[in-house]
Design an enzyme around this catalytic site. Structure first.
Site, PDB file in Angstrom:
ATOM      1  N   ASP A   1      42.012  43.311  30.530  1.00  0.00           N
ATOM      2  CA  ASP A   1      41.287  42.503  31.518  1.00  0.00           C
ATOM      3  C   ASP A   1      42.154  41.330  31.958  1.00  0.00           C
ATOM      4  OD1 ASP A   1      39.326  44.226  30.737  1.00  0.00           O
ATOM      5  OD2 ASP A   1      37.887  42.701  30.098  1.00  0.00           O
TER       6      ASP A   1
ATOM      7  N   HIS B   1      42.295  41.748  23.972  1.00  0.00           N
ATOM      8  CA  HIS B   1      41.459  40.577  23.717  1.00  0.00           C
ATOM      9  C   HIS B   1      40.221  41.078  22.989  1.00  0.00           C
ATOM     10  CE1 HIS B   1      39.663  42.244  27.325  1.00  0.00           C
ATOM     11  NE2 HIS B   1      38.681  41.379  27.302  1.00  0.00           N
TER      12      HIS B   1
ATOM     13  N   ASP C   1      33.375  44.885  24.521  1.00  0.00           N
ATOM     14  CA  ASP C   1      33.587  46.212  25.118  1.00  0.00           C
ATOM     15  C   ASP C   1      34.996  46.747  24.871  1.00  0.00           C
ATOM     16  OD1 ASP C   1      34.277  44.045  26.924  1.00  0.00           O
ATOM     17  OD2 ASP C   1      34.570  45.527  28.523  1.00  0.00           O
ATOM     18  N   HIS C   2      35.837  45.968  24.178  1.00  0.00           N
ATOM     19  CA  HIS C   2      37.215  46.413  23.930  1.00  0.00           C
ATOM     20  C   HIS C   2      37.512  46.730  22.465  1.00  0.00           C
ATOM     21  CE1 HIS C   2      38.784  45.475  28.025  1.00  0.00           C
ATOM     22  NE2 HIS C   2      37.638  44.836  28.027  1.00  0.00           N
TER      23      HIS C   2
ATOM     24  N   HIS D   1      42.908  35.982  31.214  1.00  0.00           N
ATOM     25  CA  HIS D   1      41.513  36.372  30.997  1.00  0.00           C
ATOM     26  C   HIS D   1      40.867  35.443  29.974  1.00  0.00           C
ATOM     27  CE1 HIS D   1      38.149  39.107  31.202  1.00  0.00           C
ATOM     28  NE2 HIS D   1      38.176  39.344  29.909  1.00  0.00           N
TER      29      HIS D   1
ATOM     30  N   HIS E   1      38.545  50.107  34.095  1.00  0.00           N
ATOM     31  CA  HIS E   1      37.639  49.001  33.784  1.00  0.00           C
ATOM     32  C   HIS E   1      36.829  48.647  35.030  1.00  0.00           C
ATOM     33  CE1 HIS E   1      36.402  44.906  32.415  1.00  0.00           C
ATOM     34  NE2 HIS E   1      36.570  45.391  31.199  1.00  0.00           N
TER      35      HIS E   1
HETATM   36 ZN   LIG Z   1      36.236  44.124  29.478  1.00  0.00          ZN
HETATM   37 ZN   LIG Z   2      37.169  40.903  28.804  1.00  0.00          ZN
END
Ligand SMILES: [Zn+2]
Ligand SMILES: [Zn+2]
Length: 310
Positions: free
Chosen positions: A214, A60, A64-65, A143, A272
């Site tokens: 996530d 996604h 942060d990814h 998510h 995570h």
């Molecule tokens: Zn995340």
């Molecule tokens: Zn996320």
């Protein structure tokens, strides 16, 4: 050989101990990258992950990814890379990654192919693309924003060849053994015709590694992770914050363990984790192991080998 190296294990933001999400999977010398949080290229240098890779998968597009892909692509360009890079992500990947690729560079000096994926899709089905010996299945996660997870499933392997039986039957060692092993019928010099029956055992399963990104605990992950050799599940929170986990679309360590148990997975690695568990994630380990014993919490730089079950 199949192994996974955790490059970033912190949720939402980096801490002194942990960088944000990224994971390298290395199989038979090929490297696949899953997520590419800010600073991932430096983590790759630190932990000895090759820059010679051609596929990056995103679950996604929370910052942060994926923010790290901008700098990684820039560095690869400076290194004179010519080979294409393939980026995979859910709905919106083309627009968002397309924009990210234009950020801060005149132009990327090698081709970038962006593929949008959706649950149920198989990347690199047998005979398609250049994947040899495995497929990557895309499954839904919970998510928001069309988030997905990835299941790396090796094809079945040949059954075990029994050299003693082959010798006893008077089959000379050499190409005929190879043919039988592959299930092909053979003819001996004396005219006898034989099939693989009795010389080769049943086909053996390949390995299955499942990466959720996530997500809330959900049935789609349980299905995707059925019998997984390794399930990598997010566990942002502990039980004391289970309401927060629900509100923010994340899982607790215990919830992740319940998914592993329901899927009958062999091993669970949690990643995570919230900044509060950055130094010690013992609480998460304890809560998860009450449900599913074969659990560890990942650390940056941790490498996990995935052997064949048999
Ligand atoms: Zn995340
Ligand atoms: Zn996320």
């Amino acid at each position: 050989m199949l192994s996974v190296t955790f490059l970033g294990t912190s949720a939402a933001r980096p801490t002194v101990e942990r960088n944000v999400s990224a994971l390298a999977l290395v199989r038979e010398g090929e490297t696949l990258l899953f997520e590419c949080g800010e600073g991932t290229q430096r983590q790759m240098m630190r932990y000895g992950v090759s820059f010679a890779l051609s596929d990056i998968f995103f679950t996604h597009f929370h910052a942060d990814h994926f923010l790290g892909v901008i700098g990684l692509i820039r560095t690869l360009g400076l290194q004179g890379r010519a080979e294409p890079m393939r980026l995979y992500g859910p709905r919106g990947a083309k627009k968002l990654l397309g924009q990210a690729m234009q950020l801060g560079v005149e132009r990327v000096p090698f081709p970038i192919e962006i593929q949008e994926v959706k649950p149920g899709m198989t990347i690199g089905e047998r005979g398609k693309g250049n994947r040899e010996g495995y497929d990557i299945h895309v499954f839904a996660t919970e998510h928001g924003g069309g988030s997905v997870g990835y299941a790396i499933r090796e094809h079945e392997r040949l059954g075990r060849f029994d050299p003693d039986k082959a010798r006893a039957a008077g089959i000379p060692e050499g190409p005929l053994w190879g043919k039988l092993h592959k299930g092909e019928p053979i003819e001996l010099a004396d005219g006898r015709k034989l099939t693989a029956d009795g010389f080769v055992g049943p086909r053996r399963p390949g390995r299955l590694v499942v990466f959720t990104g996530d997500t809330r605990p959900c049935a789609a992950v349980v299905d995707a992770a059925k019998g997984a050799d390794l399930l990598i599940h997010e566990a942002t929170f502990g039980e004391e914050e289970k309401d927060r986990a629900k509100e923010t679309g994340h899982s607790t360590a215990r919830e992740a363990a319940q998914v592993a148990l329901a899927a009958n997975a062999k091993r669970l690695v949690l990643s995570h984790v919230s900044a509060r568990y950055s130094i010690s994630a013992d609480e998460l380990v304890k809560e998860a192991r009450e449900v599913f014993k074969e659990t560890v919490v990942a650390k940056d730089g941790m490498e996990v080998d995935v052997p064949f079950a048999d």
